[in-house]
Design a protein around this motif. Structure first.
Motif, PDB file in Angstrom:
ATOM      1  N   ASP A 146      -9.984  41.492   6.896  1.00 16.52           N
ATOM      2  CA  ASP A 146     -10.648  40.129   7.093  1.00 16.52           C
ATOM      3  C   ASP A 146     -12.031  40.399   7.642  1.00 16.52           C
ATOM      4  O   ASP A 146     -12.178  41.809   8.117  1.00 16.52           O
ATOM      5  N   GLY A 147     -12.771  39.409   7.615  1.00 14.58           N
ATOM      6  CA  GLY A 147     -14.180  39.714   8.297  1.00 14.58           C
ATOM      7  C   GLY A 147     -14.859  38.211   8.278  1.00 14.58           C
ATOM      8  O   GLY A 147     -14.149  37.283   7.933  1.00 14.58           O
ATOM      9  N   GLY A 187     -15.402  51.547   6.591  1.00 15.47           N
ATOM     10  CA  GLY A 187     -15.783  52.938   6.032  1.00 15.47           C
ATOM     11  C   GLY A 187     -17.105  52.504   5.034  1.00 15.47           C
ATOM     12  O   GLY A 187     -17.546  53.645   4.685  1.00 15.47           O
ATOM     13  N   ALA A 188     -16.984  51.306   4.382  1.00 16.95           N
ATOM     14  CA  ALA A 188     -18.330  51.004   3.606  1.00 16.95           C
ATOM     15  C   ALA A 188     -19.338  50.623   4.299  1.00 16.95           C
ATOM     16  O   ALA A 188     -20.421  50.043   3.683  1.00 16.95           O
ATOM     17  N   ASN A 189     -19.310  50.563   5.592  1.00 11.05           N
ATOM     18  CA  ASN A 189     -20.423  49.939   6.339  1.00 11.05           C
ATOM     19  C   ASN A 189     -21.897  50.571   6.139  1.00 11.05           C
ATOM     20  O   ASN A 189     -22.871  49.844   5.704  1.00 11.05           O
ATOM     21  N   ILE A 234     -23.629  41.184  -0.560  1.00 12.53           N
ATOM     22  CA  ILE A 234     -23.014  42.253  -0.483  1.00 12.53           C
ATOM     23  C   ILE A 234     -22.102  42.507   0.575  1.00 12.53           C
ATOM     24  O   ILE A 234     -22.399  42.407   1.652  1.00 12.53           O
ATOM     25  N   ILE A 235     -20.690  42.802   0.150  1.00 13.90           N
ATOM     26  CA  ILE A 235     -19.684  43.034   1.226  1.00 13.90           C
ATOM     27  C   ILE A 235     -19.126  44.264   0.921  1.00 13.90           C
ATOM     28  O   ILE A 235     -18.484  44.572  -0.189  1.00 13.90           O
ATOM     29  N   GLY A 236     -18.538  44.890   1.893  1.00  7.30           N
ATOM     30  CA  GLY A 236     -17.632  46.048   2.064  1.00  7.30           C
ATOM     31  C   GLY A 236     -16.303  45.721   2.660  1.00  7.30           C
ATOM     32  O   GLY A 236     -16.083  44.849   3.368  1.00  7.30           O
ATOM     33  N   MET A 286     -15.723  44.359   5.973  1.00  8.66           N
ATOM     34  CA  MET A 286     -14.568  43.679   6.414  1.00  8.66           C
ATOM     35  C   MET A 286     -13.902  44.627   7.434  1.00  8.66           C
ATOM     36  O   MET A 286     -14.590  45.887   7.441  1.00  8.66           O
ATOM     37  N   LYS A 287     -12.984  44.391   8.018  1.00 10.77           N
ATOM     38  CA  LYS A 287     -12.323  45.356   8.917  1.00 10.77           C
ATOM     39  C   LYS A 287     -10.830  45.293   8.404  1.00 10.77           C
ATOM     40  O   LYS A 287     -10.145  44.245   8.345  1.00 10.77           O
ATOM     41  N   LYS A 288     -10.346  46.701   8.330  1.00 20.11           N
ATOM     42  CA  LYS A 288      -8.902  46.655   7.792  1.00 20.11           C
ATOM     43  C   LYS A 288      -8.095  47.496   8.551  1.00 20.11           C
ATOM     44  O   LYS A 288      -8.643  48.432   9.434  1.00 20.11           O
TER      45      LYS A 288
END
Ligand code: R5P
Length: 286
Positions: free
Chosen positions: A200-201, A166-168, A160-162, A179-181
């Motif tokens: 990316d992440g 904000g999806a953390n 499961i990836i966000g 990931m970090k946007k």
């Protein structure tokens, strides 16, 4: 809440039976009629009203409903599954309006005692809280979307990836990663959108199935950038899911090119709605 009088707006007709009339005068002004208004005097009332699409018109209709109920001294809860303006909770420019505060304050001042919503963008957690003057109960559909993904992946394992920090809160407690946007600054002459600079992440998805889960898909740019990263990293099957499916600018077609499936809830009516909020609305007394 079970004894509360339920008022249902026509824009909820896919899930509940409406009993409020909302129309328009020839000049575009909203016209609202609550046939049960007199019965609401001094009572607990729950108003089911969507605030999207046509958020500005829908917000005015809600304020008209709330003010009428305030005059009847009703104690009002509002159930509005998607809160528009929720992404504008911070100021980036001098003089910019933090619209999320304004909208919440207007709803509170019009007489809303409790506002029930789903995966509100600026909250990042479930439960009761106060934002500005508004008391909010935030319900999450993250678990329900993950359960639905299990039926798609045939009970096999999936990561499961966000696609965004904000999806953390949606992914981390289920063993996922976000990931970090980073967005660019506003461009001259274009102050209404900040393009994505990097996304990316760190994740290990080679040969694995992935559920890409976010609170919303709006323009789809975040999902598409995240999908590209997952494809580069060798993911096997990728499903995209979001609580709120706005799907602007035909982004569904673009997302489909990179993913195996796309699904959302019905907080907003949309073609990808596979998971319903209806049971949670019924639990509120709908
Ligand atoms: C981030 O701020 C949100 O969690 C979503 O990632 C974002 O709002 C999605 O917007 P869009 O689809 O326009 O990239």
């Amino acid at each position: 809440m079970s004894k509360a009088i339920k008022l249902v707006s026509p824009n909820f007709s896919d899930l509940l039976t409406p009993n409020i009339e909302i129309g328009k005068f020839p000049d575009g002004d909203s016209h609202v009629r609550i046939p049960q208004l007199a019965e609401c005097r001094g009572k607990e009332v729950i108003v089911f009203h969507r605030l999207y699409p046509k958020q500005n018109t829908a917000l005015v209709a809600l304020l008209l409903i709330l003010d009428s109920l305030k005059q009847e001294k009703a104690k009002v809860t509002v159930a509005a599954p998607y809160l528009p303006y929720a992404r504008q909770d911070k100021k980036k420019l001098d003089g910019e309006v933090a619209s999320a505060h304004t909208v919440c304050n207007l709803i509170a001042r019009a007489g809303c005692k409790k506002f029930v919503t789903f995966d509100c963008h600026f909250l990042n957690q479930e439960g009761l809280t106060t934002f500005g003057e508004l008391s909010i109960e935030n319900i999450s559909m993250g678990h329900d979307l993950i359960e639905y993904a299990k039926t798609i992946f045939g009970d096999g394992p999936f990561e499961i990836i966000g696609p965004d920090a904000g999806a953390n809160y949606l992914v981390e407690k289920r063993g996922g990663k976000a990931m970090k946007k980073v967005r660019k600054e506003y461009e001259d002459g274009r102050i209404d959108y900040r393009h994505i600079e990097t996304l990316d992440g760190e994740f290990e998805v080679k040969g694995k199935n992935v559920l890409l889960l976010d609170d919303m898909i709006s323009t789809g740019n975040t999902m598409i950038r995240a999908l590209e990263k997952l494809a580069e990293a060798g993911a096997k099957r990728i499903c995209c899911a979001a609580i709120h499916g706005l799907f602007l600018y035909n982004c569904l077609d673009k997302i489909r090119k990179f993913s195996d499936c796309i699904f959302a809830t019905d907080t907003i009516e949309n073609s990808q709605a596979a998971v319903s909020i209806k049971d949670k609305l019924l639990a509120l007394g709908a």
